[in-house]
Design an enzyme around this catalytic site. Structure first.
Site, PDB file in Angstrom:
ATOM      1  N   ASP A   1      93.552-142.614  24.292  1.00 50.82           N
ATOM      2  CA  ASP A   1      94.900-143.183  24.264  1.00 50.82           C
ATOM      3  C   ASP A   1      95.015-144.076  23.044  1.00 50.82           C
ATOM      4  OD1 ASP A   1      97.213-143.508  26.659  1.00 50.82           O
ATOM      5  OD2 ASP A   1      97.238-145.083  25.134  1.00 50.82           O
TER       6      ASP A   1
ATOM      7  N   TYR B   1     113.434-134.974  21.282  1.00 51.51           N
ATOM      8  CA  TYR B   1     112.526-134.725  22.407  1.00 51.51           C
ATOM      9  C   TYR B   1     112.631-133.269  22.854  1.00 51.51           C
ATOM     10  CZ  TYR B   1     109.897-135.794  26.653  1.00 51.51           C
ATOM     11  OH  TYR B   1     108.936-135.828  27.648  1.00 51.51           O
TER      12      TYR B   1
ATOM     13  N   LYS C   1     109.536-130.506  22.606  1.00 47.44           N
ATOM     14  CA  LYS C   1     108.980-129.900  23.809  1.00 47.44           C
ATOM     15  C   LYS C   1     109.173-128.388  23.827  1.00 47.44           C
ATOM     16  CE  LYS C   1     107.247-133.629  25.551  1.00 47.44           C
ATOM     17  NZ  LYS C   1     105.779-133.794  25.654  1.00 47.44           N
TER      18      LYS C   1
ATOM     19  N   ILE D   1     109.496-137.248  36.451  1.00 50.56           N
ATOM     20  CA  ILE D   1     108.296-137.757  37.108  1.00 50.56           C
ATOM     21  C   ILE D   1     108.293-139.279  37.055  1.00 50.56           C
ATOM     22  CG2 ILE D   1     105.779-137.638  37.197  1.00 50.56           C
ATOM     23  CD1 ILE D   1     107.172-134.930  37.623  1.00 50.56           C
TER      24      ILE D   1
ATOM     25  N   THR E   1     106.813-142.265  36.125  1.00 49.10           N
ATOM     26  CA  THR E   1     105.767-142.759  35.234  1.00 49.10           C
ATOM     27  C   THR E   1     106.254-144.006  34.518  1.00 49.10           C
ATOM     28  OG1 THR E   1     106.498-141.563  33.267  1.00 49.10           O
ATOM     29  CG2 THR E   1     105.044-140.367  34.795  1.00 49.10           C
TER      30      THR E   1
END
Length: 251
Positions: A38, A157, A161, A190, A192
């Protein structure tokens, strides 16, 4: 379900939180030696420590996946330290500003393409080399539901993707005969830390109203699919794009 990861070395990028952390934990639970990577060194260390506390094998590294030389160095270090590379999840990603295409800032466009698409290419480039040397492997690239549908005011984005899906398919064809399987996963909405950054109560309720299941997914639900695709139980699955979106894209 035993996924047979004992003796396997796995690397997960963007693994300091959310989906990447969930995948790292699941891989370790299934017996893999997991490299938690990360850009946030403290986050990577925290996840690796959690895995070790549960009896798993884990290492942590800080890496900027938009730096091809840094990615090459990381993969070399993993092979040298762990004895090879068998599994990889290219999960690092960022969100961007909400602007229509004609007003979209150039700096944000370049940032999102660098992190969400270029980094996947860099990672695969060096992961594939390591896997070829070791006789094969499996890769999962983290796309999004926006790899198949579009979201207004999110052109960068969406483009990145979609690009991940195309890159996955091309590489899968190239390396199928060499024992390397490459698939993409498309999470929907999701729960997150990344999704929480761009949400208030009103927008959250609007988004949940659009979900056929009436809720957001969990990182663990994405991890279950990603780890299946990495396993030999998915031995004839490559070049595919698999949604975890609660039927959002089926509208």
């Amino acid at each position: 379900m035993n996924l047979g990861f004992e003796g396997k070395v796995a690397i997960v990028t963007g693994a300091g939180s959310g989906i990447g952390a969930a995948i790292s934990r699941r891989l370790a639970e299934e017996g893999a030696q997991v490299v938690v990577a990360d850009i946030n060194a403290d986050a990577a260390e925290r996840v690796a420590d959690e895995i070790r506390a549960q009896g798993g094998l884990s290492h942590h590294f800080a890496v900027d996946v938009t730096d091809a030389a840094a990615v090459e160095k990381l993969i070399g270090t993993v092979v040298e330290t762990c004895g090879g590379l068998h599994l990889a999840v290219n999960n690092a990603g960022v969100d961007g500003v909400r602007k229509a295409t004609g007003d979209y800032p150039l700096d944000n466009w370049h940032k999102l393409l660098d992190v969400n698409l270029n980094s996947v290419f860099y990672c695969m480039k060096y992961e594939i080399g390591a896997m070829l040397a070791g006789g094969g492997g499996a890769i999962v690239n983290m796309s999004s539901v926006l790899g198949v549908v579009a979201l207004p005011i999110a052109c960068a984005y969406t483009a990145a993707k979609h690009g991940v899906v195309g890159l996955t398919k091309a590489a899968a064809i190239e390396y199928a005969r060499f024992g390397i399987r490459i698939n993409a996963v498309g999470p929907g909405w999701i729960e997150t830390p990344l999704s929480s950054e761009h949400r208030d109560i009103a927008s959250s309720r609007r988004m949940e109203a659009l979900q056929p299941m009436g809720r957001r997914g969990t990182p663990e639900e994405v991890a279950a699919l990603a780890c299946f695709l990495l396993s030999e139980q998915a031995s004839f699955i490559t070049g595919s794009y698999h949604l975890v979106d609660g039927a959002y894209s089926a509208h």
